[in-house]
Design a protein around this motif. Structure first.
Motif, PDB file in Angstrom:
ATOM      1  N   THR B  21       0.729  -1.216  -0.226  1.00  0.00           N
ATOM      2  CA  THR B  21      -0.167   0.038   0.192  1.00  0.00           C
ATOM      3  C   THR B  21       1.030   0.962  -0.221  1.00  0.00           C
ATOM      4  OG1 THR B  21      -1.182  -1.282   1.115  1.00  0.00           O
ATOM      5  CG2 THR B  21      -1.761   1.337   0.879  1.00  0.00           C
ATOM      6  N   PHE B  22       0.354   2.621  -1.365  1.00  0.00           N
ATOM      7  CA  PHE B  22       1.394   3.385  -0.490  1.00  0.00           C
ATOM      8  C   PHE B  22       0.288   3.874  -0.207  1.00  0.00           C
ATOM      9  CE2 PHE B  22       2.953   1.139  -4.720  1.00  0.00           C
ATOM     10  CZ  PHE B  22       4.251   1.461  -4.350  1.00  0.00           C
ATOM     11  N   GLN B  23       0.856   4.793   0.554  1.00  0.00           N
ATOM     12  CA  GLN B  23       0.290   6.227   1.512  1.00  0.00           C
ATOM     13  C   GLN B  23       1.127   7.108   1.093  1.00  0.00           C
ATOM     14  OE1 GLN B  23      -2.782   6.138   4.193  1.00  0.00           O
ATOM     15  NE2 GLN B  23      -2.162   8.246   3.278  1.00  0.00           N
ATOM     16  N   GLY B  50       0.350  -9.717 -17.153  1.00  0.00           N
ATOM     17  CA  GLY B  50      -1.275  -8.441 -16.567  1.00  0.00           C
ATOM     18  C   GLY B  50      -0.326  -7.228 -17.226  1.00  0.00           C
ATOM     19  N   GLU B  51      -1.479  -6.605 -17.371  1.00  0.00           N
ATOM     20  CA  GLU B  51      -1.346  -5.208 -18.665  1.00  0.00           C
ATOM     21  C   GLU B  51      -0.915  -4.209 -17.294  1.00  0.00           C
ATOM     22  OE1 GLU B  51      -5.601  -4.461 -19.768  1.00  0.00           O
ATOM     23  OE2 GLU B  51      -6.048  -4.914 -17.994  1.00  0.00           O
ATOM     24  N   SER B  52      -0.284  -2.668 -17.765  1.00  0.00           N
ATOM     25  CA  SER B  52      -0.266  -1.788 -17.420  1.00  0.00           C
ATOM     26  C   SER B  52      -0.966  -1.671 -15.983  1.00  0.00           C
ATOM     27  CB  SER B  52       0.310  -0.484 -17.875  1.00  0.00           C
ATOM     28  OG  SER B  52       1.437  -0.025 -18.208  1.00  0.00           O
ATOM     29  N   GLY B  53       0.200  -1.288 -15.333  1.00  0.00           N
ATOM     30  CA  GLY B  53      -0.591  -0.909 -13.894  1.00  0.00           C
ATOM     31  C   GLY B  53      -1.134  -1.689 -12.912  1.00  0.00           C
ATOM     32  N   SER B  54      -1.078  -3.298 -13.438  1.00  0.00           N
ATOM     33  CA  SER B  54      -1.538  -3.840 -12.551  1.00  0.00           C
ATOM     34  C   SER B  54      -0.312  -4.647 -11.644  1.00  0.00           C
ATOM     35  CB  SER B  54      -1.567  -5.767 -13.100  1.00  0.00           C
ATOM     36  OG  SER B  54      -0.576  -5.785 -13.976  1.00  0.00           O
ATOM     37  N   GLY B  55       0.615  -4.211 -11.272  1.00  0.00           N
ATOM     38  CA  GLY B  55       1.583  -3.625  -9.758  1.00  0.00           C
ATOM     39  C   GLY B  55       2.220  -5.104 -10.072  1.00  0.00           C
ATOM     40  N   LYS B  56       3.013  -5.478 -11.483  1.00  0.00           N
ATOM     41  CA  LYS B  56       3.702  -6.565 -11.355  1.00  0.00           C
ATOM     42  C   LYS B  56       5.012  -6.197 -10.801  1.00  0.00           C
ATOM     43  CE  LYS B  56       3.827  -6.466 -16.177  1.00  0.00           C
ATOM     44  NZ  LYS B  56       2.434  -4.780 -16.381  1.00  0.00           N
ATOM     45  N   SER B  57       5.671  -4.330 -10.883  1.00  0.00           N
ATOM     46  CA  SER B  57       6.951  -3.899 -10.967  1.00  0.00           C
ATOM     47  C   SER B  57       6.625  -4.222  -9.156  1.00  0.00           C
ATOM     48  CB  SER B  57       7.058  -2.330 -11.390  1.00  0.00           C
ATOM     49  OG  SER B  57       6.860  -3.123 -12.625  1.00  0.00           O
ATOM     50  N   VAL B  58       5.586  -3.587  -8.901  1.00  0.00           N
ATOM     51  CA  VAL B  58       5.542  -3.272  -7.586  1.00  0.00           C
ATOM     52  C   VAL B  58       5.482  -5.034  -6.378  1.00  0.00           C
ATOM     53  CG1 VAL B  58       4.033  -2.634  -5.714  1.00  0.00           C
ATOM     54  CG2 VAL B  58       4.054  -1.553  -7.649  1.00  0.00           C
ATOM     55  N   THR B  59       5.410  -5.697  -7.564  1.00  0.00           N
ATOM     56  CA  THR B  59       4.961  -7.151  -6.431  1.00  0.00           C
ATOM     57  C   THR B  59       6.910  -7.591  -6.150  1.00  0.00           C
ATOM     58  OG1 THR B  59       3.066  -7.623  -7.318  1.00  0.00           O
ATOM     59  CG2 THR B  59       4.730  -9.799  -6.961  1.00  0.00           C
ATOM     60  N   PHE B 105      16.156  -4.802 -15.200  1.00  0.00           N
ATOM     61  CA  PHE B 105      14.883  -4.045 -15.502  1.00  0.00           C
ATOM     62  C   PHE B 105      14.642  -3.777 -16.590  1.00  0.00           C
ATOM     63  CE2 PHE B 105      16.816  -2.680 -10.926  1.00  0.00           C
ATOM     64  CZ  PHE B 105      15.915  -3.006  -9.710  1.00  0.00           C
ATOM     65  N   GLN B 106      13.608  -2.924 -16.640  1.00  0.00           N
ATOM     66  CA  GLN B 106      13.295  -2.884 -17.984  1.00  0.00           C
ATOM     67  C   GLN B 106      13.993  -1.773 -19.171  1.00  0.00           C
ATOM     68  OE1 GLN B 106       8.687  -1.393 -17.543  1.00  0.00           O
ATOM     69  NE2 GLN B 106       8.625  -1.055 -19.846  1.00  0.00           N
ATOM     70  N   ASP B 107      14.551  -0.558 -18.213  1.00  0.00           N
ATOM     71  CA  ASP B 107      15.236   0.441 -19.884  1.00  0.00           C
ATOM     72  C   ASP B 107      16.473   0.360 -19.018  1.00  0.00           C
ATOM     73  OD1 ASP B 107      15.492   2.516 -20.901  1.00  0.00           O
ATOM     74  OD2 ASP B 107      13.611   4.018 -19.876  1.00  0.00           O
ATOM     75  N   THR B 221       5.498 -10.046 -17.750  1.00  0.00           N
ATOM     76  CA  THR B 221       5.928  -9.782 -18.726  1.00  0.00           C
ATOM     77  C   THR B 221       4.338  -9.463 -19.336  1.00  0.00           C
ATOM     78  OG1 THR B 221       6.130 -10.171 -21.385  1.00  0.00           O
ATOM     79  CG2 THR B 221       5.820 -11.627 -19.772  1.00  0.00           C
ATOM     80  N   HIS B 222       4.594  -8.276 -20.407  1.00  0.00           N
ATOM     81  CA  HIS B 222       2.796  -8.738 -20.634  1.00  0.00           C
ATOM     82  C   HIS B 222       3.288  -8.508 -22.390  1.00  0.00           C
ATOM     83  CE1 HIS B 222       3.956  -4.436 -21.814  1.00  0.00           C
ATOM     84  NE2 HIS B 222       4.315  -4.558 -23.108  1.00  0.00           N
ATOM     85  N   ASP B 223       4.021  -9.354 -22.744  1.00  0.00           N
ATOM     86  CA  ASP B 223       4.121 -10.193 -24.033  1.00  0.00           C
ATOM     87  C   ASP B 223       3.971 -11.539 -23.961  1.00  0.00           C
ATOM     88  OD1 ASP B 223       5.081 -11.187 -26.282  1.00  0.00           O
ATOM     89  OD2 ASP B 223       6.327 -10.160 -26.608  1.00  0.00           O
TER      90      ASP B 223
HETATM   91  N1  LIG Z   1       6.214   5.055  -5.968  1.00  0.00           N
HETATM   92  C1  LIG Z   1       4.981   5.105  -6.133  1.00  0.00           C
HETATM   93  N2  LIG Z   1       3.987   5.843  -5.569  1.00  0.00           N
HETATM   94  C2  LIG Z   1       2.442   5.170  -5.715  1.00  0.00           C
HETATM   95  N3  LIG Z   1       1.974   4.838  -6.382  1.00  0.00           N
HETATM   96  C3  LIG Z   1       2.783   3.926  -7.147  1.00  0.00           C
HETATM   97  C4  LIG Z   1       4.273   3.839  -6.792  1.00  0.00           C
HETATM   98  N4  LIG Z   1       4.712   3.472  -8.084  1.00  0.00           N
HETATM   99  C5  LIG Z   1       3.991   2.467  -8.522  1.00  0.00           C
HETATM  100  N5  LIG Z   1       1.834   2.484  -7.861  1.00  0.00           N
HETATM  101  C6  LIG Z   1       1.134   2.161  -8.581  1.00  0.00           C
HETATM  102  O1  LIG Z   1       0.854   1.308  -8.141  1.00  0.00           O
HETATM  103  C7  LIG Z   1       0.155   0.219  -9.772  1.00  0.00           C
HETATM  104  C8  LIG Z   1       1.380  -0.989 -10.304  1.00  0.00           C
HETATM  105  O2  LIG Z   1       2.443  -0.474 -10.572  1.00  0.00           O
HETATM  106  P1  LIG Z   1       2.938  -1.791 -11.108  1.00  0.00           P
HETATM  107  O3  LIG Z   1       4.651  -0.359 -11.445  1.00  0.00           O
HETATM  108  O4  LIG Z   1       3.415  -2.824 -10.789  1.00  0.00           O
HETATM  109  O5  LIG Z   1       2.551  -1.482 -12.459  1.00  0.00           O
HETATM  110  P2  LIG Z   1       3.241  -2.602 -13.844  1.00  0.00           P
HETATM  111  O6  LIG Z   1       2.018  -4.188 -13.784  1.00  0.00           O
HETATM  112  O7  LIG Z   1       4.169  -2.947 -13.354  1.00  0.00           O
HETATM  113  O8  LIG Z   1       3.004  -2.267 -14.765  1.00  0.00           O
HETATM  114  P3  LIG Z   1       3.736  -1.730 -16.277  1.00  0.00           P
HETATM  115  O9  LIG Z   1       3.391  -2.802 -17.120  1.00  0.00           O
HETATM  116  O10 LIG Z   1       3.637  -0.297 -16.864  1.00  0.00           O
HETATM  117  O11 LIG Z   1       5.310  -1.763 -15.558  1.00  0.00           O
HETATM  118  C9  LIG Z   1       0.391   1.765 -10.466  1.00  0.00           C
HETATM  119  O12 LIG Z   1      -0.774   1.670 -10.112  1.00  0.00           O
HETATM  120  C10 LIG Z   1       1.311   2.702 -10.052  1.00  0.00           C
HETATM  121  O13 LIG Z   1       0.626   3.597 -10.180  1.00  0.00           O
END
Ligand SMILES: Nc1ncnc2c1ncn2[C@@H]1O[C@H](COP(=O)(O)OP(=O)(O)OP(=O)(O)O)[C@@H](O)[C@H]1O
Ligand SMILES: [Mg+2]
Lengths: 334, 338
Positions: B21-23, B50-59, B105-107, B221-223
């Motif tokens: 959770t981001f607070q 999963g698609e963009s924003g689904s939380g893959k990177s955060v995981t 990482f991605q980039d 990936t989303h591919d």
């Molecule tokens: N530092 C942060 N502060 C607040 N919210 C964040 C932060 N990092 C990510 N989020 C939120 O967490 C959610 C998941 O993001 P994440 O980067 O994990 O997506 P993703 O699945 O990796 O997408 P992508 O395919 O675009 O990389 C997004 O809604 C994003 O806005």
């Protein structure tokens, strides 16, 4: 690299030439007649005419300028109307005082400003950051002369910890080779003289260095905060590197780029901005001398000193660019 | 494919009920990841799609312990080799990162430090974890660069990132991540930022090195094409939760979650007639309900019933897979679930 430096130095020639024209025109546009300023309000017309003729103030401006330029090319900057002393000589006498003071101020600003800015960035939003940021705001806002007088009052007049004025205690029999007193003391191994000169630099250095310190701290903080968010810092963390290595190698090097530019700008400002501090501490640098020269329309001194300062400015700029190349390979010159 | 490596019963990595959770100050708490669970066995290749924003990177950042400490709440369990990474100290994590788990990482354009020679950037991870001297580390770096297909590696050691193409940089990052032969490599969309032609090459390099070092791989990936060519099992994420998880064969042969089905349908197929319309999933990821009010995919789902907006589905075993759905695409799965 050498070619780059030579090219940059060659580029300074037209700049300085243009500046000499502007300066020549500017000092002559100052209201008031130089002969009258020199001799006083009640001088008789004959003596005014004599001085005017002697310095060629009645000749056409172009002719005056060409004669001045001709002398410049041979390294002759003329001599003061007031004292008759050669401009080069008086510059070499006073310039070292100002440089020493500016360096002391800059050293203080850099050695304190960079670590403090770094710490603030690492503690973003926490009390330390708030203290540093408000402190630096105060630092930028405090007038230099006010701070100078305050420091002098507290540490010299009341506490007697430090000397009130001058560059060195008159009772010390110091040999002067370069007029950089600290350097002279070191060169001649007169340690007491070197130490005394350093002690005399403390208060003026603090007074003069406070604004640059505040600016450098703020720039460092902003820059470090930005770099901490960069992907490559996350990469470094993902490699498990120690925090110290990450700070030193990955954060600071990148964050210092804008700071180096700021330091260069501040160095230039310090050289020309030391007047007030020099006055408060009777430091006998160029600032006061130049100030008097304006008052008395001392054309050769004004022109000569400002040209010298411009040259130093250009050299500092060159140093900044070289430092930039050292830090950042992308702008490195081959 | 990796049968020989799967002798150990305990998974290498076991993520259980991970929530992030981001607070941020003055803002609402935002749950980016919620109740994510999956396993990775030693040497196994696992996909997270999963698609963009689904939380893959955060995981992945949560597993690595790389999320910022302030303003982020992480809960659940990340068991690695029998210990919970979430309860490790900062120093313990830093000793483990790069050595036992590392990440690509991605980039590649921004993930290398622009002012440090790439040789040093690879060598420093070897110096850190193997206590190697600088010259020994550089020698090993040269070998590694050769292995990821960088021509003239000795000369490249002293070069800076801006002197390398994107593909070359990603190869450097792969060499870096695998330098200490970690047991788990997390690759977060490692080819997304590259040209299509380069993508395949870099993927080959990654595959080869992962195979050489016997590392387990979490491929984000989303591919789905990448997943099809690389992964043993696949976890599909939607809006911060895993919605379906199965072996690659089962998932591609018979997707059960309507979202997975949509993902597969949206891949253009070679054998479909020319000019046949692509079939994107209707709606957009912004039309997402929080999981607390039923299934988050419901607004975009063709199989939606009243139940979907009344209750929140759990990730339950459903025959040959795990599934978070009340109305899966095939009835057999639905029956197995009851
Ligand atoms: N530092 C942060 N502060 C607040 N919210 C964040 C932060 N990092 C990510 N989020 C939120 O967490 C959610 C998941 O993001 P994440 O980067 O994990 O997506 P993703 O699945 O990796 O997408 P992508 O395919 O675009 O990389 C997004 O809604 C994003 O806005
Ligand atoms: Mg991502």
């Amino acid at each position: 690299m050498l070619r780059f430096v030579l090219k940059r130095i060659a580029l300074m020639v037209p700049v300085l030439l243009g500046l000499s024209v502007l300066l020549f025109a500017w000092v002559r546009a100052l209201p008031g007649d130089p002969a009258r300023a020199l001799l006083g309000e009640r001088a008789n017309p004959e003596s005014i005419a004599r001085v005017t003729e002697r310095y060629g103030f009645d000749e056409p401006l172009l002719e005056q300028y060409l004669r001045y330029l001709g002398a410049l090319v041979t390294g002759d900057f003329g001599s003061s109307i007031r004292t008759g002393q050669s401009v080069t000589e008086s510059f070499l006498e006073r310039f070292p005082a100002t440089v020493e003071l500016a360096l002391a101020a800059l050293l203080f600003a850099v050695l304190v400003g960079i670590p403090v800015g770094y710490l603030a960035a690492r503690h973003q939003g926490r009390p330390l950051d708030t203290i540093v940021m408000s402190g630096s705001l105060l630092g930028v806002a405090t007038p230099v002369f006010f701070l100078a007088i305050l420091l002098k009052l507290v540490f010299a007049d009341w506490l007697h910890w430090l000397p009130t004025s001058l560059r060195q205690d008159a009772r010390i029999d110091a040999t002067h080779l370069t007029n950089f007193y600290v350097l002279d003391g070191l060169l001649t191994r007169e340690w007491d003289a070197a130490w005394d000169a350093m002690v005399h630099l403390v208060l003026p250095g603090l007074a003069l260095g406070t604004i640059p310190l505040a600016i450098i701290a703020r720039i460092t903080r902003a820059s470090v905060a930005e770099v901490l968010n960069e992907d490559y810092v996350r990469t470094a963390e993902s490699k498990g590197l120690t925090r110290r290595l990450i700070s030193r190698r990955h954060v600071l090097r990148n964050a210092l780029l804008p700071v180096v530019t700021t330091i260069g700008l501040q160095a230039g400002l310090l050289l020309s901005g030391a007047v007030l501090t020099e006055t408060v501490f009777a430091f006998n640098g160029m600032g006061e001398y130049l100030f008097d020269a304006i008052g008395q329309r001392d054309y050769p001194v004004l022109q000569g000193f400002i040209l010298f300062i411009a040259l130093i400015y250009a050299l500092i700029n060159l140093l900044v660019d070289l430092a930039y190349g050292l830090i950042d390979p992308r702008v490195r010159v081959s | 494919m990796n049968a020989g490596r799967r002798d150990n019963d305990q998974p290498l990595l076991s993520v259980r009920n991970l929530a992030v959770t981001f607070q941020l100050r003055g803002q609402h708490a935002a749950k980016a990841v919620d109740d994510v669970s999956f396993d990775i066995r030693a040497g196994q290749h696992v996909g997270l799609v999963g698609e963009s924003g689904s939380g893959k990177s955060v995981t992945s950042l949560a597993i690595m312990g790389l999320l910022p400490r302030r303003g982020v709440r992480v809960s659940g369990e990340v068991m690695f080799d029998g210990t919970n990474l979430l309860s490790k100290s900062r120093g313990e994590m830093s000793a483990l990162r790069g050595r036992d788990i590392s990440m690509v990482f991605q980039d590649p354009m921004t993930s290398l430090n622009p002012v440090i020679p790439i040789g040093i950037q690879v060598a420093e991870i070897i110096q850190r974890h193997f206590n190697a001297s600088k010259s020994a580390a550089l020698e090993r770096t040269e070998e590694l660069l050769a292995r990821v297909g960088i021509p003239d590696p000795r000369r490249r050691l002293g070069e800076y990132p801006h002197q390398l193409s994107g593909g070359m940089r990603q190869r450097v990052l792969i060499a870096m991540a695998l330098a200490c032969e970690p047991r788990l490599l997390i690759a977060d969309e490692p080819t997304t930022a590259l040209d299509v032609t380069i993508q395949a090459q870099v993927l080959e390099v990654l595959k080869k090195l992962v195979a050489d070092t016997d590392a387990a791989l979490l491929m984000i990936t989303h591919d789905l094409g990448i997943v099809a060519g690389l992964c043993d099992t696949v976890n599909v994420m939607y809006a911060g939760r895993v919605v379906e998880s199965a072996t690659r064969e089962r998932l591609f042969a018979q997707p059960q979650h309507p979202y997975t089905g949509g993902l597969l349908e949206s891949i253009p197929k070679l054998d479909s007639p020319r000019g046949a319309p692509l079939r994107p999933i209707p709606g957009s990821p912004t039309q997402v309900l929080p999981w607390s009010e039923g299934c988050a995919f419901a607004p975009r789902c063709g199989n939606r019933t009243e139940e979907c907006t009344a209750r929140t589905p759990d990730l339950d075993p459903a025959g040959d897979r795990h599934l978070r759905c009340f109305n899966p695409l095939s009835r057999t799965a639905a029956e197995a679930r009851r």
